[in-house]
Design a protein around this motif. Structure first.
Motif, PDB file in Angstrom:
ATOM      1  N   UNK A  88      -3.606  -6.009  -2.933  1.00 16.67           N
ATOM      2  CA  UNK A  88      -4.830  -5.505  -3.567  1.00 16.67           C
ATOM      3  C   UNK A  88      -5.243  -4.180  -2.922  1.00 16.67           C
ATOM      4  N   UNK A  89      -5.236  -4.143  -1.590  1.00 12.44           N
ATOM      5  CA  UNK A  89      -5.676  -2.926  -0.900  1.00 12.44           C
ATOM      6  C   UNK A  89      -4.703  -1.766  -1.092  1.00 12.44           C
ATOM      7  N   UNK A  90      -3.390  -2.035  -1.182  1.00 11.43           N
ATOM      8  CA  UNK A  90      -2.434  -0.966  -1.480  1.00 11.43           C
ATOM      9  C   UNK A  90      -2.700  -0.376  -2.859  1.00 11.43           C
ATOM     10  N   UNK A  91      -2.974  -1.243  -3.826  1.00 11.17           N
ATOM     11  CA  UNK A  91      -3.298  -0.778  -5.175  1.00 11.17           C
ATOM     12  C   UNK A  91      -4.570   0.057  -5.187  1.00 11.17           C
ATOM     13  N   UNK A 117      -5.827   1.730  -2.645  1.00 17.97           N
ATOM     14  CA  UNK A 117      -5.530   2.995  -1.951  1.00 17.97           C
ATOM     15  C   UNK A 117      -4.856   3.982  -2.913  1.00 17.97           C
ATOM     16  N   UNK A 118      -3.895   3.495  -3.676  1.00 15.63           N
ATOM     17  CA  UNK A 118      -3.195   4.345  -4.640  1.00 15.63           C
ATOM     18  C   UNK A 118      -4.138   4.920  -5.685  1.00 15.63           C
ATOM     19  N   UNK A 119      -5.039   4.069  -6.201  1.00 17.50           N
ATOM     20  CA  UNK A 119      -5.998   4.552  -7.202  1.00 17.50           C
ATOM     21  C   UNK A 119      -6.970   5.572  -6.608  1.00 17.50           C
ATOM     22  N   UNK A 120      -7.394   5.325  -5.370  1.00 15.04           N
ATOM     23  CA  UNK A 120      -8.314   6.269  -4.723  1.00 15.04           C
ATOM     24  C   UNK A 120      -7.633   7.613  -4.475  1.00 15.04           C
ATOM     25  N   UNK A 121      -6.362   7.586  -4.089  1.00 11.23           N
ATOM     26  CA  UNK A 121      -5.662   8.857  -3.841  1.00 11.23           C
ATOM     27  C   UNK A 121      -5.390   9.617  -5.138  1.00 11.23           C
ATOM     28  N   UNK A 122      -5.457   8.939  -6.247  1.00 13.49           N
ATOM     29  CA  UNK A 122      -5.269   9.591  -7.548  1.00 13.49           C
ATOM     30  C   UNK A 122      -6.540  10.235  -8.092  1.00 13.49           C
TER      31      UNK A 122
END
Length: 149
Positions: free
Chosen positions: A102-105, A107-112
């Motif tokens: 969940x947290x990896x997902x 993180x990916x959305x936040x970096x986008x």
């Protein structure tokens, strides 16, 4: 009741009755006669106390305590297994894996976010996008290093 009769009722010797009378367990009335019901009650209480005292110090009582402890441990183990089977309890490793995903997902959305902002808001300069990107990365790094986050 005479001492001989009380001895017969309690299945003891007359000498044992005299000994019980000295210890005020057998209730002596007068001239060698005894109160049957009071004597029986006192004798029963005496036997209970003696059995309890023996039980506290015997090896058998230690074995009984160990068996009780073992039975409780088995019951606790079975309750844990039942909890897992009914999904009331889950393995910590499974929870950790799920949260990591969940947290990896996230993180990916936040970096986008900076790239999406640049696409939707055409007036942003490359410096503006870089500033948003830096703020998001700093916030993620801070959250990752904070024990209480």
């Amino acid at each position: 009741m005479s001492g001989a009769e009380l001895a017969a009722r309690l299945r003891l010797s007359e000498r044992a009755i005299r000994d019980l009378a000295k210890r005020e367990i057998a209730v002596k009335l007068s001239h060698g006669s005894y109160d049957l019901w009071a004597s029986i009650g006192n004798y029963a209480e005496h036997l209970r106390e003696a059995a309890a005292a023996r039980g506290e110090h015997s090896a058998g009582s230690e074995l009984t305590r160990e068996r009780i402890r073992e039975t409780k441990e088995r019951a606790d183990h079975l309750a844990l297994k039942n909890g897992q089977l009914t999904a009331d309890l889950v393995e910590a490793a499974k929870v950790e894996r799920e949260w990591s995903d969940i947290l990896r997902g996230l993180r990916g959305r936040m970096l986008g976010v900076p790239g999406r902002c640049q696409q939707r808001l055409g007036h942003l300069t490359p410096h503006d996008v870089a500033t948003i990107d830096r703020e998001i990365r700093d916030a993620l790094t801070e959250a990752g290093n904070d024990e209480h986050a």
